[in-house]
Scaffold this motif. Structure first.
Motif, PDB file in Angstrom:
ATOM      1  N   ASP A   1       1.072   3.396   2.306  1.00  0.00           N
ATOM      2  CA  ASP A   1       1.593   3.689   3.642  1.00  0.00           C
ATOM      3  C   ASP A   1       1.946   2.453   4.454  1.00  0.00           C
ATOM      4  N   ARG A   2       1.991   1.286   3.814  1.00  0.00           N
ATOM      5  CA  ARG A   2       2.347   0.080   4.562  1.00  0.00           C
ATOM      6  C   ARG A   2       2.821  -0.996   3.597  1.00  0.00           C
ATOM      7  N   PHE A   3       3.826  -1.765   4.026  1.00  0.00           N
ATOM      8  CA  PHE A   3       4.302  -2.844   3.169  1.00  0.00           C
ATOM      9  C   PHE A   3       3.259  -3.950   3.040  1.00  0.00           C
TER      10      PHE A   3
ATOM     11  N   ALA B   1       0.844  -1.195   0.000  1.00  0.00           N
ATOM     12  CA  ALA B   1       0.000   0.000   0.000  1.00  0.00           C
ATOM     13  C   ALA B   1       0.879   1.244   0.000  1.00  0.00           C
TER      14      ALA B   1
END
Lengths: 500, 500
Positions: free
Chosen positions: B98-100, B96
């Motif tokens: 803001d996140r793996f 994403a």
């Protein structure tokens, strides 16, 4: 335009380069049509032992995490390896003739010969009676030069399946003699596991068959292709199992897998072409031990070897085929962990500065000898905690209570086993530690879990493996197929016959 | 032949069928050249939620194991699903903005709009302020009919990203109203999670916008495309979360995912083409719960839906594109387990006859109510052991001592939690049970582990997902790329514009 030629041309376009550079490649093809219609002249076969998608992508996510915290919005969270950037992607099943979860001998036989065999058999039928022809032998017969490179011992299963035929992978002495008699041009990487035996000294046989044995890095780097010498090269000092050191531990004066590959290209390059197999063999060993840092660094070292082939490819784009794959997954590596849920901090893996093996060899073995530990009520001392912090980046006081319990329990098990006061490992203890040093494997588990990686096994698993390819005839490597088909596809690209 | 046309033709040849049938396909192309030069007219986008290579291959190994014991030499140890037999294979990163490790909203937005967004956002920018155009909207604007099918609630993240734009996936009420206003032609699968709310009754809005709501299987199967009705269909009885039942639990009178897909094809088929998204949504839920039987059966049900698209493809081979992928892996599923080492017995998974959810709902919830358990010294009784044997194939007395300890401990935790006498779950207990019923998740762990499968998480993981494709323009789906690129590739195949 005839249909047959049209098809070949279309495959060539797809494979000679990425689609974005099709126009350039077409121009090359127009100038040298013969290069696009014959066999691949320079064939690279890269096998990451124990490497499947989890190993590759853990390395890619790790590299990205070193540049940007994963929580930074918009930051790339994966950095492609050279192998992942190859234009063709396929996937292989890996199972052996007699087992779903394969081993390196059966997988290697399938990948070298296009034939299923039983666990442990080196390029023979399941009974171990009839030899199978290997891609390397077919290349040699065709007049190509042949090189075999591995980061584990050169008589280990994966390199052996290309030149040896034995009913059991453990017959290292016989495999060594098969190497000496192979007539292949270059062997680089690890050493021999059973030099002495009934058939006579393996190194003597190697030398008697015209090979120059090189173990000094400077001498190796200075090897001159003009002499035409056949070469067997390995590092002057080897790790356990006559393998190269783990990349994370490699001293400056040890030849790297990429250097073995680059020199191999220099030695093999000739007008009749070459076939070169390069194995990243210790990815598997690191995964057996559930050590992500060691596995990732060996995957990156393997990828640097792939980059050497790509450098050669750029000089010979119409004649070179590069195939990169794994023989099976190992360790059941996953890119997540129950305890860390959706968060990851792969950059913390870098805080582990050495392999589990090096930690044991350079510190923990000696520590156990001098420790005053006497029973399970003795906790870890400051010396050990300090060493763990500097070697693994784990600060004892920052661990959770449960993690401290896990670590102290593993410490007690290691110490009791050292003292000879421990029962043999229970079912639960095997799940926790496998056959590894209890403290050390718990340390790598904690490093990996805290970063958001986990493992489910100390053995191989049945996950399919990716096949990444570029160059002459590469389109045939896409899709989902069996590992025996992979060998057949390479044989077709080389215009050689295998076993059926 | 011009270069541009040459390239298009070459991709068409590769994709219209497997390489072996190239000649036939070329002949078709020669008769109907317009079909090969324009956009894909019929586009299927299959998304297995929580499905990556481990989920697919576990199903394939399971199918093979039902036919032959894996230890039988020479027996096939993998049976290809329809999706795995598609000729093109690629691989996607899933992270994403803001996140793996992604979630279904951010992954779905990337796959529907070609744009990264933050966790939880439905087809809007990371701030949740600007909507992104989706593939389904672009298809509708072009004049194609559009269908959305899912085995979870139709307002769940993955279906929603194709028709809704909301800053949070939890805004089910608003998403339901986005559905009602979408103008899309067909919605099939699960129900609505928040019918009542500030915007008025969702079902009323659906009806007011001209949709016929169908919940009876016979009425559903009898739906006549000639009426031209827009349809919202779901089963008369739904499982938790307004989803379909797990396939392993599905009653006869419930519409299956394949039936929703087949009817959708009938309703959408028209001269201006269609776009249809089909989600296998409960693969993910089964993997969150670490229940391999439920995950495998839902993967097989999803594959049967793919087969419906292939049946349609065979009638329209030059105009149809089928893309099958997952949005992320879930559960950290691996095809091996430390305790079983190299052996597997996947056929034993069949001995589990219902999902974890059904075991809880049909037996264990009531059992807990009537049990005489009072504290941790009370062991499991014969009633429970008998039920466990018939539901999971686990014979208590055949378990190892350690497995019995695990099971009794989980039983005590479940009973204590039921009695309200339990502390909240410790770190260790979360690793053991996640947020699931302690006894039941331990039972699926034992079934899975004994068969040679394991899990590392109750959350998603960062493993890339395969992309399998067939038909018009499918060659562009090979290689290794990002999930945003996947949406862009589909847009190119449809000749529609997305967001950049």
């Amino acid at each position: 335009m005839k249909k047959g030629i049209f098809l070949k041309a279309s495959l060539t376009i797809l494979c000679a380069a990425s689609l974005l550079t099709v126009q350039t490649t077409q121009a090359v093809g127009a100038r040298n049509p013969v290069n696009f219609r014959g066999a691949a002249k320079y064939v690279f076969y890269f096998i990451g032992d124990g490497m499947s998608t989890p190993q590759i992508h853990a390395a890619e996510a790790y590299l990205a995490s070193l540049e940007n915290d994963n929580a930074v919005p918009g930051a790339p969270k994966s950095k492609k390896l050279a192998m992942s950037a190859l234009p063709v992607y396929g996937m292989c099943t890996t199972y052996a003739n007699d087992r779903f979860i394969t081993g390196s001998a059966a997988a290697g036989t399938a990948m070298a010969c296009g034939m299923k065999t039983n666990i442990g058999v080196i390029s023979m039928d399941p009974d171990g009676t009839t030899p199978y022809k290997t891609l390397a032998e077919a290349a040699k017969k065709k007049g190509m030069k042949v090189g075999i490179v591995s980061s584990v011992s050169i008589d280990h299963a994966t390199p052996a399946v290309f030149y040896a035929h034995q009913p059991s992978r453990g017959m290292y002495h016989e495999i060594g003699h098969d190497l000496a008699a192979s007539g292949f041009d270059y062997f680089g990487g690890g050493g021999f596991k059973k030099v002495e035996g009934d058939l006579g000294n393996v190194l003597d046989a190697v030398t008697a068959n015209g090979y120059r044995i090189v173990t000094d890095k400077d001498e190796f780097l200075a090897l001159d292709p003009e002499t035409g010498d056949k070469v067997v090269a390995y590092n002057h000092t080897l790790a356990g199992g006559q393998a190269l050191y783990y990349e994370v531990d490699r001293p400056e004066d040890h030849i790297s897998l990429a250097e073995f590959t680059k020199k191999g290209i220099e030695l093999l390059d000739n007008p009749r072409g070459f076939f070169m197999m390069v194995e990243g063999g210790k990815i598997d060993w690191a995964c057996h031990a559930n050590d992500a840092r060691a596995a990732i660094e060996d995957t990156l070292a393997f990828d640097e070897a792939v980059q050497e082939a790509l450098n050669f490819y750029n000089q010979h784009p119409g004649q070179t085929l590069i195939v990169v794959t794994g023989d099976h997954e190992c360790g059941g590596l996953t890119l997540g962990f129950a305890g860390t849920k959706y968060s990851t901090a792969y950059e913390n893996i870098e805080l582990q500065t050495l392999s589990y093996e090096s930690f044991n060899n350079t510190f923990f073995t000696a520590y156990k000898e001098t420790s005053t530990w006497s029973n399970d009520s003795d906790d870890m001392d400051d010396t050990l905690k300090t060493e763990i912090e500097s070697s693994f980046g784990l600060v004892y006081n920052e661990l959770s209570d449960y993690q401290k319990v896990q670590l102290e329990r593993a410490f007690d098990k290691s110490m009791a086993e050292h003292a000879g006061s421990s029962d043999s490992r229970s079912e639960e203890e095997y799940l926790l530690y496998g056959g590894y040093e209890a403290l050390t494997v718990t340390l790598t588990h904690l490093v990996n879990n805290n970063a958001g990686l986990s493992w489910t096994s100390y053995s191989h698993t049945g996950l399919p493996v990716p096949v990444m390819a570029k160059g002459k005839g590469c389109a045939k490597f896409q899709g989902f197929y069996d590992n025996t088909d992979l060998a057949k596809k390479i044989a077709r690209s080389m215009r050689v016959r295998l076993n059926n």
